[in-house]
Design a protein around this motif. Sequence first.
Motif, PDB file in Angstrom:
ATOM      1  N   THR A 199       4.455 -13.680   9.533  1.00 39.98           N
ATOM      2  CA  THR A 199       5.787 -12.993   9.134  1.00 39.98           C
ATOM      3  C   THR A 199       5.669 -11.243   9.225  1.00 39.98           C
ATOM      4  N   ASN A 200       6.587 -10.846   9.798  1.00 39.37           N
ATOM      5  CA  ASN A 200       6.609  -9.345  10.092  1.00 39.37           C
ATOM      6  C   ASN A 200       6.870  -8.947   8.592  1.00 39.37           C
ATOM      7  N   THR A 201       5.549  -8.522   7.776  1.00 39.79           N
ATOM      8  CA  THR A 201       6.170  -8.008   6.566  1.00 39.79           C
ATOM      9  C   THR A 201       6.213  -6.530   6.538  1.00 39.79           C
ATOM     10  N   LYS A 202       6.710  -5.907   5.416  1.00 37.54           N
ATOM     11  CA  LYS A 202       6.885  -4.452   5.644  1.00 37.54           C
ATOM     12  C   LYS A 202       5.496  -3.934   4.840  1.00 37.54           C
ATOM     13  N   ILE A 203       5.192  -2.860   5.251  1.00 36.70           N
ATOM     14  CA  ILE A 203       3.941  -2.013   5.132  1.00 36.70           C
ATOM     15  C   ILE A 203       3.922  -1.029   4.162  1.00 36.70           C
ATOM     16  N   GLY A 204       3.376  -1.150   3.037  1.00 37.22           N
ATOM     17  CA  GLY A 204       3.097   0.024   2.117  1.00 37.22           C
ATOM     18  C   GLY A 204       2.055   1.291   2.366  1.00 37.22           C
ATOM     19  N   LEU A 205       2.532   2.310   2.260  1.00 34.08           N
ATOM     20  CA  LEU A 205       1.643   3.524   2.467  1.00 34.08           C
ATOM     21  C   LEU A 205       1.299   4.189   1.372  1.00 34.08           C
ATOM     22  N   VAL A 206       0.423   4.285   0.611  1.00 37.06           N
ATOM     23  CA  VAL A 206      -0.195   4.908  -0.549  1.00 37.06           C
ATOM     24  C   VAL A 206      -1.443   5.997  -0.405  1.00 37.06           C
ATOM     25  N   LEU A 207      -1.427   7.117  -1.160  1.00 37.97           N
ATOM     26  CA  LEU A 207      -2.708   7.940  -1.074  1.00 37.97           C
ATOM     27  C   LEU A 207      -3.567   7.336  -1.960  1.00 37.97           C
ATOM     28  N   SER A 208      -4.897   7.502  -1.305  1.00 37.85           N
ATOM     29  CA  SER A 208      -6.158   6.541  -1.846  1.00 37.85           C
ATOM     30  C   SER A 208      -7.373   7.448  -1.887  1.00 37.85           C
ATOM     31  N   THR A 209      -8.087   7.527  -2.683  1.00 35.95           N
ATOM     32  CA  THR A 209      -9.367   8.326  -2.574  1.00 35.95           C
ATOM     33  C   THR A 209     -10.496   7.060  -2.505  1.00 35.95           C
ATOM     34  N   ASN A 210     -10.246   5.799  -2.790  1.00 36.35           N
ATOM     35  CA  ASN A 210     -11.035   4.883  -2.861  1.00 36.35           C
ATOM     36  C   ASN A 210     -10.438   3.661  -2.123  1.00 36.35           C
ATOM     37  N   VAL A 211     -10.767   3.651  -0.690  1.00 38.44           N
ATOM     38  CA  VAL A 211      -9.982   2.301  -0.117  1.00 38.44           C
ATOM     39  C   VAL A 211     -10.777   1.187  -0.179  1.00 38.44           C
ATOM     40  N   ASN A 212     -12.088   1.110  -1.144  1.00 42.86           N
ATOM     41  CA  ASN A 212     -12.799   0.255  -1.316  1.00 42.86           C
ATOM     42  C   ASN A 212     -12.306  -0.856  -2.648  1.00 42.86           C
ATOM     43  N   TYR A 213     -11.415   0.113  -3.335  1.00 41.46           N
ATOM     44  CA  TYR A 213     -10.820  -0.580  -4.879  1.00 41.46           C
ATOM     45  C   TYR A 213      -9.521  -1.377  -4.283  1.00 41.46           C
ATOM     46  N   LEU A 214      -9.665  -2.692  -4.361  1.00 38.04           N
ATOM     47  CA  LEU A 214      -8.477  -3.646  -3.873  1.00 38.04           C
ATOM     48  C   LEU A 214      -7.475  -4.113  -5.009  1.00 38.04           C
ATOM     49  N   ASN A 215      -7.918  -3.964  -6.017  1.00 34.65           N
ATOM     50  CA  ASN A 215      -7.062  -4.407  -7.361  1.00 34.65           C
ATOM     51  C   ASN A 215      -5.610  -3.675  -7.084  1.00 34.65           C
ATOM     52  N   ASN A 216      -4.758  -4.759  -7.747  1.00 31.55           N
ATOM     53  CA  ASN A 216      -3.353  -4.268  -7.544  1.00 31.55           C
ATOM     54  C   ASN A 216      -2.778  -3.848  -8.972  1.00 31.55           C
ATOM     55  N   ALA A 217      -1.734  -3.012  -9.122  1.00 30.82           N
ATOM     56  CA  ALA A 217      -1.345  -2.815 -10.373  1.00 30.82           C
ATOM     57  C   ALA A 217       0.293  -3.114 -10.364  1.00 30.82           C
ATOM     58  N   GLU A 218       0.791  -3.963 -11.352  1.00 26.00           N
ATOM     59  CA  GLU A 218       2.044  -4.311 -11.274  1.00 26.00           C
ATOM     60  C   GLU A 218       3.035  -3.188 -11.688  1.00 26.00           C
ATOM     61  N   ILE A 219       4.288  -3.427 -11.318  1.00 28.50           N
ATOM     62  CA  ILE A 219       5.254  -2.658 -11.590  1.00 28.50           C
ATOM     63  C   ILE A 219       6.234  -3.161 -12.469  1.00 28.50           C
ATOM     64  N   LEU A 220       6.599  -2.658 -13.737  1.00 30.00           N
ATOM     65  CA  LEU A 220       7.227  -3.447 -14.705  1.00 30.00           C
ATOM     66  C   LEU A 220       8.945  -3.655 -14.154  1.00 30.00           C
TER      67      LEU A 220
END
Length: 556
Positions: free
Chosen positions: A485-506
């Motif tokens: 699937t051609n999914t959309k890609i999100g871009l965020v600023l990060s200082t730790n690309v090793n940390y892969l956990n997600n944070a939900e949005i209410l």
Amino acid sequence: MKKTIKALKFPVIFLLIALSFIACDEEFSVLESDVLGKGNANFGIGDTILPITAYNKKLNTLQINNLNSNLLGFYNDPEFGQTTASVVTQVTPTSLSPSFGVNPVIDSVILSIPYFSKVIGVDTNGNSTYSIKDSLYGDPEAEIKLSIYRNNYFLRSFNPNSANSPQNYFSNGNSGINLTDNFALIENNTINFDDHKGEILKDTMFSPSADAIKTTIGDGDDAVTSRTVPAFRTHLDDTDDTKNFWKTTIIDIEGQPELSNVSNFYDYFRGLYFKAEAVSGNGNMFLLNFASADANIAIHYSTGEENSRTQATYSLNFSGGNRLNTFINNYNTTFVDGDPDLGDETLYLKGAEGSMAIVDLFGNDPDAYDDFINDFRKTDDNGDFIKDKRTGDFVLKKIINEAQLIIHEDISSDNEGLHRYDRIYAYDIKNNIILADYGADQATSNPSDPLNSIIFHLGQRDPDQKKYKIRLTRHLNNILLKDSTNTKIGLVLSTNVNYLNNAEILNSNNDDVTAIPAAAILSPRGTILHGNRVRNGVDSSKRMKLSVFFTEPENN
């Protein structure tokens, strides 16, 4: 035959090496038939630009519990404005149903929470020296006002409105209610932690230090000094009132149900509230490692008969319980959702509670996607795509060697130094997972040094050209070969690309973006990028683009 095979080894190996250097070059160049001889090459190399749209997504009501570390302090981003971060946390007894002995008297109560530090050298005495600059934001010489209160709000673990679901807490830093109190959201309720402040246990002006922590036990010739990593370390027994607080709150309830199990203790002593405030509009922000085994409150006490007193320690640590960051934002930039059809000229990536960008490959033009597929896949005489009978993959007439998402910054040179540690993290927003290129880049994974980790896929900031290069080769090849699937890609600023956990949005069930990488919350900085369109007067070469470099065998 054997001689022929041997004769071909060198040019084939040389060709592979040449191709690998080309793949790592800043931009691809056309490789003619120099290696095999003019007229003997049976392939050609080409490149193309694929259409994309990139637009802004405002971020708020982000999950702020279950983070692997926490921000504390004040940061004034030159591009976006002010963020103040505070922490509310439970504490957990290291032992239950303790016995404090006869006539226990508190000697000291010491709070210690390590920073994220690294060894940078050795002093003249052979002791390690440290740096904490990777987790320090703002003026390192500035101070913040830090108040530590007993927290009287119960941080429950489970959501009573959803069976067996954990209770998540969400940010409310842009609430507009005021710029002094710290808020969080749970479902439809707003929590003001300043309304639940208990006794104040510390009120101080504070600035972090990279010095090792020295602890001396004993006196004179019997004294033994130990050194540990830099930490936020302070006494919580400065006054008779605070010392008496720990005596009555912990020591005097020996044998009571409150100390018999963790659940009872959480309900009885609901934790601490670390409230940070700026000092005259200035300060700094730092990252604390609450999850460290050395993060604790150590209650040192003496016990026993008058002539035979002994010393002991009872500790409360910060692991196991609930802990959350709160944010107060006073931005000078108004974040809004962008234009998903045309894309935006300017993209804002802001951590904590700010903004991200969404990249839609091929945009909203179905013809662009179809053209891409038809241009790269082989067809039979009937015009149907051919599949490899062995693998089930589609057969390609053009092989993607590399796909690069080229992103240029749109920031002033005066602030360039602030961005030297920035990384842009790309993820699949539909499934909230890493992209295939991340999983394929384990050779450059560096768990101890996030700045230099996953550098082939996510690249590193080019300080001279002020740009980033995100490689999406595997992502596009999976679309071509496996019909992914051609999914959309999100871009965020990060200082730790090793940390892969997600944070939900209410309450984001009907939105494209339902979660963001948690690492983005833990970076208070922001950056500004050029989108797939550029403003009038800006060089068109600065626009975001997706460059694809391919090999095309002849006689396809």
